[in-house]
Design a protein around this motif. Structure first.
Motif, PDB file in Angstrom:
ATOM      1  N   VAL A   1      15.238   9.801  -5.946  1.00 23.22           N
ATOM      2  CA  VAL A   1      15.567  10.820  -4.936  1.00 23.22           C
ATOM      3  C   VAL A   1      16.004  10.157  -3.629  1.00 23.22           C
ATOM      4  O   VAL A   1      17.019  10.537  -3.034  1.00 23.22           O
ATOM      5  CB  VAL A   1      14.366  11.765  -4.699  1.00 23.22           C
ATOM      6  N   GLU A   2      15.272   9.158  -3.178  1.00 24.60           N
ATOM      7  CA  GLU A   2      15.616   8.491  -1.921  1.00 24.60           C
ATOM      8  C   GLU A   2      16.931   7.714  -2.031  1.00 24.60           C
ATOM      9  O   GLU A   2      17.700   7.656  -1.084  1.00 24.60           O
ATOM     10  CB  GLU A   2      14.482   7.584  -1.461  1.00 24.60           C
ATOM     11  N   SER A   3      17.203   7.138  -3.190  1.00 21.90           N
ATOM     12  CA  SER A   3      18.480   6.445  -3.399  1.00 21.90           C
ATOM     13  C   SER A   3      19.635   7.437  -3.342  1.00 21.90           C
ATOM     14  O   SER A   3      20.686   7.139  -2.778  1.00 21.90           O
ATOM     15  CB  SER A   3      18.496   5.721  -4.748  1.00 21.90           C
ATOM     16  N   ALA A   4      19.433   8.607  -3.927  1.00 22.87           N
ATOM     17  CA  ALA A   4      20.460   9.644  -3.867  1.00 22.87           C
ATOM     18  C   ALA A   4      20.719  10.051  -2.423  1.00 22.87           C
ATOM     19  O   ALA A   4      21.876  10.126  -1.980  1.00 22.87           O
ATOM     20  CB  ALA A   4      20.027  10.858  -4.694  1.00 22.87           C
ATOM     21  N   LYS A   5      19.665  10.302  -1.672  1.00 19.66           N
ATOM     22  CA  LYS A   5      19.810  10.689  -0.264  1.00 19.66           C
ATOM     23  C   LYS A   5      20.523   9.602   0.533  1.00 19.66           C
ATOM     24  O   LYS A   5      21.412   9.893   1.336  1.00 19.66           O
ATOM     25  CB  LYS A   5      18.439  10.939   0.369  1.00 19.66           C
TER      26      LYS A   5
ATOM     27  N   ILE B   1      19.981  13.805 -10.131  1.00 15.34           N
ATOM     28  CA  ILE B   1      19.008  13.672 -11.222  1.00 15.34           C
ATOM     29  C   ILE B   1      19.536  14.357 -12.486  1.00 15.34           C
ATOM     30  O   ILE B   1      19.444  13.815 -13.587  1.00 15.34           O
ATOM     31  CB  ILE B   1      17.634  14.251 -10.809  1.00 15.34           C
ATOM     32  N   ARG B   2      20.109  15.520 -12.308  1.00 10.52           N
ATOM     33  CA  ARG B   2      20.675  16.232 -13.455  1.00 10.52           C
ATOM     34  C   ARG B   2      21.800  15.431 -14.107  1.00 10.52           C
ATOM     35  O   ARG B   2      21.870  15.320 -15.332  1.00 10.52           O
ATOM     36  CB  ARG B   2      21.196  17.586 -12.964  1.00 10.52           C
ATOM     37  N   TYR B   3      22.654  14.848 -13.273  1.00 14.99           N
ATOM     38  CA  TYR B   3      23.759  14.022 -13.773  1.00 14.99           C
ATOM     39  C   TYR B   3      23.228  12.831 -14.566  1.00 14.99           C
ATOM     40  O   TYR B   3      23.701  12.540 -15.666  1.00 14.99           O
ATOM     41  CB  TYR B   3      24.617  13.548 -12.590  1.00 14.99           C
ATOM     42  N   VAL B   4      22.236  12.139 -14.012  1.00 15.97           N
ATOM     43  CA  VAL B   4      21.654  10.968 -14.682  1.00 15.97           C
ATOM     44  C   VAL B   4      21.046  11.367 -16.019  1.00 15.97           C
ATOM     45  O   VAL B   4      21.259  10.697 -17.046  1.00 15.97           O
ATOM     46  CB  VAL B   4      20.605  10.277 -13.777  1.00 15.97           C
ATOM     47  N   LEU B   5      20.294  12.457 -16.032  1.00 17.27           N
ATOM     48  CA  LEU B   5      19.663  12.898 -17.285  1.00 17.27           C
ATOM     49  C   LEU B   5      20.708  13.261 -18.344  1.00 17.27           C
ATOM     50  O   LEU B   5      20.550  12.939 -19.520  1.00 17.27           O
ATOM     51  CB  LEU B   5      18.729  14.078 -17.021  1.00 17.27           C
ATOM     52  N   GLU B   6      21.791  13.918 -17.926  1.00 15.76           N
ATOM     53  CA  GLU B   6      22.852  14.270 -18.876  1.00 15.76           C
ATOM     54  C   GLU B   6      23.546  13.019 -19.420  1.00 15.76           C
ATOM     55  O   GLU B   6      23.813  12.911 -20.610  1.00 15.76           O
ATOM     56  CB  GLU B   6      23.883  15.189 -18.205  1.00 15.76           C
TER      57      GLU B   6
ATOM     58  N   ASP C   1      25.472   1.112 -14.748  1.00 16.04           N
ATOM     59  CA  ASP C   1      26.441   1.123 -13.645  1.00 16.04           C
ATOM     60  C   ASP C   1      27.088   2.489 -13.495  1.00 16.04           C
ATOM     61  O   ASP C   1      27.433   2.908 -12.393  1.00 16.04           O
ATOM     62  CB  ASP C   1      27.526   0.061 -13.858  1.00 16.04           C
ATOM     63  N   GLN C   2      27.259   3.196 -14.600  1.00 17.68           N
ATOM     64  CA  GLN C   2      27.889   4.514 -14.574  1.00 17.68           C
ATOM     65  C   GLN C   2      27.037   5.572 -13.885  1.00 17.68           C
ATOM     66  O   GLN C   2      27.554   6.614 -13.481  1.00 17.68           O
ATOM     67  CB  GLN C   2      28.207   4.976 -15.996  1.00 17.68           C
ATOM     68  N   VAL C   3      25.723   5.329 -13.766  1.00 13.88           N
ATOM     69  CA  VAL C   3      24.855   6.339 -13.142  1.00 13.88           C
ATOM     70  C   VAL C   3      24.283   5.889 -11.795  1.00 13.88           C
ATOM     71  O   VAL C   3      23.452   6.592 -11.214  1.00 13.88           O
ATOM     72  CB  VAL C   3      23.696   6.755 -14.095  1.00 13.88           C
ATOM     73  N   MET C   4      24.724   4.751 -11.303  1.00 13.44           N
ATOM     74  CA  MET C   4      24.255   4.302  -9.987  1.00 13.44           C
ATOM     75  C   MET C   4      24.801   5.223  -8.899  1.00 13.44           C
ATOM     76  O   MET C   4      25.931   5.707  -9.008  1.00 13.44           O
ATOM     77  CB  MET C   4      24.689   2.859  -9.720  1.00 13.44           C
ATOM     78  N   PRO C   5      24.020   5.490  -7.867  1.00 14.21           N
ATOM     79  CA  PRO C   5      24.434   6.475  -6.855  1.00 14.21           C
ATOM     80  C   PRO C   5      25.680   6.071  -6.068  1.00 14.21           C
ATOM     81  O   PRO C   5      26.307   6.909  -5.442  1.00 14.21           O
ATOM     82  CB  PRO C   5      23.213   6.590  -5.940  1.00 14.21           C
ATOM     83  N   TRP C   6      26.083   4.820  -6.116  1.00  9.83           N
ATOM     84  CA  TRP C   6      27.277   4.387  -5.388  1.00  9.83           C
ATOM     85  C   TRP C   6      28.520   4.389  -6.283  1.00  9.83           C
ATOM     86  O   TRP C   6      29.611   4.087  -5.830  1.00  9.83           O
ATOM     87  CB  TRP C   6      27.069   3.006  -4.780  1.00  9.83           C
TER      88      TRP C   6
END
Length: 127
Positions: free
Chosen positions: A79-83, A93-98, A113-118
């Motif tokens: 959550v903090e990385s996303a923020k 979180i939904r994107y990562v889970l999918e 790498d495909q799900v990293m927030p950057w």
């Protein structure tokens, strides 16, 4: 002569002496700051980020088990990385889970790498 070989007599005030002692004691960290322009001058961003964690730490006592506490910590980190990357935590979180659904046994650096927030696609879909 005081600590670090400094003679007290050359300093006008105790504050000046303390400032020089601080400089000498923190020389390595100050060199890093001077050599790398991306290093922040203060850690106030980190302190603000962990504030909500510190305030809620009593709630973490009720995680149920060490495994539950670890899971809470992982989720909090996500959550903090996303923020920190300007994403909406729920959407991220939904994107990562999918993206990771059914791939937990075959995780590779490429998949992660495909799900990293950057990641560009992540930023596009989760802002």
């Amino acid at each position: 002569m005081g600590k670090n070989g400094m003679a007290r007599q050359g300093w006008k005030t105790k504050k000046e002496e303390q400032a020089l002692k601080y400089l000498i004691d923190n020389e390595e960290g100050l060199k890093v700051y001077l050599e790398d322009g991306s290093v922040p001058m203060t850690n106030s961003l980190v302190e603000r980020t962990i504030r909500s964690f510190a305030i809620g730490r009593r709630n973490w006592l009720f995680s149920g088990s060490p495994r539950g506490a670890r899971s809470c910590g992982v989720l909090y980190s996500i959550v903090e990385s996303a923020k920190a990357n300007g994403l909406v935590p729920y959407q991220y979180i939904r994107y990562v889970l999918e993206k990771l659904n059914g791939k937990l046994d075959q995780l590779t650096n490429e998949i992660l790498d495909q799900v990293m927030p950057w990641n560009g696609e992540v930023k596009e879909r989760c802002r």
